[in-house]
Structures are given as structure tokens and as C-alpha cells.
Motif scaffolding. Sequence first.
Motif, PDB file in Angstrom:
ATOM      1  N   PHE A  15       0.837  -1.206   0.000  1.00 25.84           N
ATOM      2  CA  PHE A  15       0.000   0.000   0.000  1.00 25.84           C
ATOM      3  C   PHE A  15       0.870   1.254   0.000  1.00 25.84           C
ATOM      4  O   PHE A  15       0.623   2.201  -0.759  1.00 25.84           O
ATOM      5  N   LEU A  16       1.882   1.291   0.860  1.00 28.38           N
ATOM      6  CA  LEU A  16       2.757   2.463   0.929  1.00 28.38           C
ATOM      7  C   LEU A  16       3.447   2.711  -0.407  1.00 28.38           C
ATOM      8  O   LEU A  16       3.520   3.847  -0.881  1.00 28.38           O
ATOM      9  N   CYS A  17       3.960   1.649  -1.011  1.00 29.45           N
ATOM     10  CA  CYS A  17       4.635   1.787  -2.312  1.00 29.45           C
ATOM     11  C   CYS A  17       3.669   2.290  -3.382  1.00 29.45           C
ATOM     12  O   CYS A  17       3.999   3.191  -4.161  1.00 29.45           O
ATOM     13  N   ALA A  18       2.475   1.713  -3.408  1.00 30.26           N
ATOM     14  CA  ALA A  18       1.486   2.085  -4.426  1.00 30.26           C
ATOM     15  C   ALA A  18       1.047   3.537  -4.271  1.00 30.26           C
ATOM     16  O   ALA A  18       0.926   4.279  -5.261  1.00 30.26           O
ATOM     17  N   ILE A  19       0.804   3.969  -3.038  1.00 33.36           N
ATOM     18  CA  ILE A  19       0.380   5.359  -2.800  1.00 33.36           C
ATOM     19  C   ILE A  19       1.499   6.321  -3.169  1.00 33.36           C
ATOM     20  O   ILE A  19       1.262   7.346  -3.821  1.00 33.36           O
ATOM     21  N   ALA A  20       2.732   5.998  -2.763  1.00 32.65           N
ATOM     22  CA  ALA A  20       3.875   6.881  -3.068  1.00 32.65           C
ATOM     23  C   ALA A  20       4.023   7.095  -4.564  1.00 32.65           C
ATOM     24  O   ALA A  20       4.208   8.228  -5.033  1.00 32.65           O
ATOM     25  N   VAL A  21       3.899   6.019  -5.327  1.00 31.09           N
ATOM     26  CA  VAL A  21       4.064   6.107  -6.782  1.00 31.09           C
ATOM     27  C   VAL A  21       2.891   6.820  -7.438  1.00 31.09           C
ATOM     28  O   VAL A  21       3.059   7.514  -8.451  1.00 31.09           O
ATOM     29  N   ILE A 112      12.150   1.735  -3.948  1.00 32.99           N
ATOM     30  CA  ILE A 112      11.118   1.296  -4.895  1.00 32.99           C
ATOM     31  C   ILE A 112      10.428   2.500  -5.517  1.00 32.99           C
ATOM     32  O   ILE A 112      10.209   2.558  -6.735  1.00 32.99           O
ATOM     33  N   TYR A 113      10.091   3.470  -4.684  1.00 31.95           N
ATOM     34  CA  TYR A 113       9.421   4.692  -5.148  1.00 31.95           C
ATOM     35  C   TYR A 113      10.257   5.431  -6.193  1.00 31.95           C
ATOM     36  O   TYR A 113       9.769   5.753  -7.283  1.00 31.95           O
ATOM     37  N   SER A 114      11.526   5.707  -5.891  1.00 32.22           N
ATOM     38  CA  SER A 114      12.368   6.492  -6.799  1.00 32.22           C
ATOM     39  C   SER A 114      12.627   5.735  -8.099  1.00 32.22           C
ATOM     40  O   SER A 114      12.670   6.340  -9.180  1.00 32.22           O
ATOM     41  N   THR A 115      12.759   4.414  -8.017  1.00 32.70           N
ATOM     42  CA  THR A 115      13.005   3.610  -9.221  1.00 32.70           C
ATOM     43  C   THR A 115      11.788   3.588 -10.128  1.00 32.70           C
ATOM     44  O   THR A 115      11.890   3.841 -11.337  1.00 32.70           O
ATOM     45  N   ILE A 116      10.610   3.313  -9.559  1.00 31.55           N
ATOM     46  CA  ILE A 116       9.392   3.215 -10.377  1.00 31.55           C
ATOM     47  C   ILE A 116       9.019   4.559 -10.982  1.00 31.55           C
ATOM     48  O   ILE A 116       8.636   4.635 -12.159  1.00 31.55           O
ATOM     49  N   ILE A 117       9.141   5.643 -10.204  1.00 30.96           N
ATOM     50  CA  ILE A 117       8.812   6.970 -10.743  1.00 30.96           C
ATOM     51  C   ILE A 117       9.736   7.314 -11.915  1.00 30.96           C
ATOM     52  O   ILE A 117       9.284   7.852 -12.943  1.00 30.96           O
ATOM     53  N   MET A 165       8.567  19.158  -8.290  1.00 29.72           N
ATOM     54  CA  MET A 165       8.874  18.997  -6.869  1.00 29.72           C
ATOM     55  C   MET A 165       9.039  17.514  -6.549  1.00 29.72           C
ATOM     56  O   MET A 165       9.969  17.112  -5.843  1.00 29.72           O
ATOM     57  N   HIS A 166       8.147  16.690  -7.103  1.00 29.89           N
ATOM     58  CA  HIS A 166       8.243  15.239  -6.924  1.00 29.89           C
ATOM     59  C   HIS A 166       9.536  14.720  -7.559  1.00 29.89           C
ATOM     60  O   HIS A 166      10.257  13.912  -6.954  1.00 29.89           O
ATOM     61  N   LEU A 167       9.809  15.165  -8.780  1.00 32.62           N
ATOM     62  CA  LEU A 167      10.981  14.660  -9.508  1.00 32.62           C
ATOM     63  C   LEU A 167      12.279  15.075  -8.838  1.00 32.62           C
ATOM     64  O   LEU A 167      13.264  14.329  -8.864  1.00 32.62           O
ATOM     65  N   ALA A 168      12.293  16.259  -8.243  1.00 31.14           N
ATOM     66  CA  ALA A 168      13.494  16.698  -7.518  1.00 31.14           C
ATOM     67  C   ALA A 168      13.762  15.760  -6.345  1.00 31.14           C
ATOM     68  O   ALA A 168      14.911  15.357  -6.105  1.00 31.14           O
ATOM     69  N   PHE A 169      12.707  15.385  -5.621  1.00 23.45           N
ATOM     70  CA  PHE A 169      12.875  14.454  -4.498  1.00 23.45           C
ATOM     71  C   PHE A 169      13.337  13.087  -4.986  1.00 23.45           C
ATOM     72  O   PHE A 169      14.212  12.454  -4.382  1.00 23.45           O
ATOM     73  N   VAL A 170      12.771  12.624  -6.099  1.00 22.17           N
ATOM     74  CA  VAL A 170      13.178  11.340  -6.681  1.00 22.17           C
ATOM     75  C   VAL A 170      14.663  11.362  -7.042  1.00 22.17           C
ATOM     76  O   VAL A 170      15.404  10.414  -6.763  1.00 22.17           O
ATOM     77  N   SER A 171      15.117  12.449  -7.654  1.00 18.50           N
ATOM     78  CA  SER A 171      16.512  12.562  -8.068  1.00 18.50           C
ATOM     79  C   SER A 171      17.452  12.586  -6.863  1.00 18.50           C
ATOM     80  O   SER A 171      18.530  11.974  -6.872  1.00 18.50           O
TER      81      SER A 171
END
Length: 434
Positions: A15-21, A112-117, A165-171
Motif C-alpha cells: 500500500f505504501l509503495c502504491a500510494i507513493a508512486v 522502490i518509489y524512486s526507481t518506479i517513478i 517537486m516530486h521529480l526533484a525528491f526522486v533525483s
Amino acid sequence: MKISEKNFSRIFHVFLCAIAVSIIFRKPCSILIIIFGVFNLLFAKRLKFNQKALILVFCIASPILLEVIMFWNNDSFSKGLKALEKSISLVLFPIFIIGNYERIQFLKLVKIYSTIITILMLFFFIRFNIVYPELLIKYLNGIDLWEMGYQFSNSIGIHAPALNMHLAFVSICSLYFVFSSFKNHEKAVIKAIQILLFLMSFFFVLFVNTRMALFNVLAGFIIVFFFEINSNFNIKKIIIAGITTAVMLSGILYLFVQKNPYMKEKYSSITFAYMDKVGKLDEIDHPEIKVFNSFVTRLSIWKSAWELSVKNLPFGVGASDGKPELFKYYKETNQQFLAKYEFPTHNQFLDFLLKFGFLGPLVVILYIGTIGYLGFDLKNAIIVSFFFLFFTSNLTDDFLLRFDGIVFSGFWTSVFAGFWLQQNAIRNKDPEVA
């Protein structure tokens, strides 16, 4: 309903992974949050709260609690409920995530979040070039480069500053895992994949091309680097990884600027043009062309928001009436450009001052400051970078007005709080663990 602890923890993590993505996709994310809430209600007996957890729940829920307390100040009951509805995740996330803090797998979730995004952005980038080949040709010829990131974001269904903003956090997270791969002596192929993911994530930040995100991602890189330098790992390897990363980043940035000369104008002459026209934008010939995205427009908005806020102290104009009253004030002060395009405050502190009076900015400071406290107490580069990212983003925008900003911050702050409680429990069991 019975379910083993192992299966419950596994479902909770999924659930956490799915919501984050899904945060960048409003409808799927909303559905997931509802299902997540129902799931946790069915197993409410598994929730655990101590005094520290309850304090963190209160801090994260403080914006919506303020809306409830000040609900009487809304002119419209239905509009007040609608404003309240957007912030409901600030109650659900802290209760259900912090209540299950022992089950949070922090680094695994972030990876998982940063990879999938990043992979999703690659898919959307390819799709964008296939579906809109005419736009690609136009941009390659240097035409209307200012709209490139906005068109790409619109093709996904999200506002460009919010997406970036999301992409900056992912990077930033991706860079953290680059350093981790070197520290943990992972195989060369794993290091190469992590570096590739990081470089792609940085490219997407450049492609969307919003100023605060670029500033924040570079600041985040510096934060991650210095936190790694101060860690107990091999400094020589960290420096080598840092230099290698800096060289590759510089190469990508150089090539991107060469292909996108508009960046030179955007970050120099355009940004700081007409600074003598604060509050007098209509004196500029075609302001929508010359200063739509300039700093002078932000300053003019802030000036109006401040003046209107001062007139409505101590309690503000109400959560549902912030925008309408500000737009009305533009017309009253004969600021036709601002009135025509109905610019919101573009500053979360001013927005809450306008809506809630004195209490507004204090709640924003408490909310964002909680993230900073968690990050610095844990000495965690990811959380400190998120704090800096969200704090500075809300100086020039108002992300607690937007679903993606509310869910993004509420979700990750709750995860950070749960991770902090985990580490706090470990330190209490073993005082030597730092």
C-alpha cells in the motif's frame, strides 16, 4: 478477519509503495487512499500509539485541525467542506502510517518509489515524443522552449511545478542510493543501474525545467554529499563517487543548456526583469508575455496578499474565501493583469495568513518544521533534503492548496515520523546506538 503479521506487514508495505508512486495521478491515488483507510480500519486493533506518536500525529494533522477550528469563518458551508475535503489525508496518513510505524521499511520504500517513478517518467517521455511529434520538432528548432516542461506535465495531468517537486525528491533519493551502492560494495552492474536511474531522474528535472525544483535538487545533492562525507564510511570512495557524479551532472547540464538556450534567459534576464514595477504590472506593455513567470509578478501577488491579510487580522478571511477575496482585491486595486489570470498567493505562509490570520503561518511553520526536526535528529540526508525542498517550494508556491502537495507532504512526513519512532525505539533499547 484474521491475517498473519507477516502478510499484514507485506500488504501494508505494498500500500505504501502504491500510494507513493500514484501521488502524481490524482484519481488513482484518491482511490488507493480510500482503500488504504478501509484496510486499516478493519485492522484498527493493530495500531499502536505512544505519547511521541500522538504528538507527531497532531503536528502532521495541524493544517486540517486549523481548518476545523476556523470553519466558522467560512462564508459558504459547502465551500468550507470542499476545502476541508482536500486535506483529509493529513488525518488518515499520520494515524494509519504512524500507528503502524514498526512495519515501515523506510529505505526499501524510498528505493522502490524512486526507481518506479523514474521508469514511469521514461515511459511518459517516450509517449510524449510519439503522441506529440510536432511539439518535439518545434522544441528541437528552439521554438517556444518556455512551454516544453508545462506541455509535458499537462500530458501526464499534473501542474509542472508540482511534478518537478516530486521529480526533484526522486533525483535526490536516487543520488543517495548511488552513494549507498558504493558504500555497500555492490556489484558493478548494480552501481551502473543506480547511476543510470539517477542521471535519468536529473534529466527529467531539467526537462520539466522549473526554477525552484532545479535549485532544490542541486541543494539536495549537496546535502546528500555532505551527510555522506560525515558518515562513518570510506571517505575516499565517497569523494570519488561525488566527483564522478558531479562530472556527469555537469555534462548533462551543459548539453541540455546547449540544446535549450532559453534556460540562459529564464534564469537571468527573464526571472529578474522589471523589478521596479512591483504592484504596477499593468504599466508593462503586454505583461503576460514579458513577466508572466518573472519574480516581479510573485512580488506583486505577495504585496496584495499581505495588504489584504493585514486588513483581515486577526482571524483571516476563511479557508474557502482566500482565493475569491484575493481576486476581488486585485480588481479593487486596479491590477488588471493579476485579476485577469487570477493568480493565487504563490506563498504558503501568506496563504495561511490570509485565510486564518495569526495562527496560519504558525501552523505552516509547525507542519514543515516537524519534517526538519525529524531529519536533523536522525541525521538523515533524504529527510533533511525533503524538508529543504518542501520549505523553499512553499516560499514561492502554495502546495498545501493542491491535492498533490498535500498528499505528497502528508504521506512522506508520516513515513519519516514512523521511521523516527523506529529509530527512537532502537536507541531507547540500546543507548549506544546513535
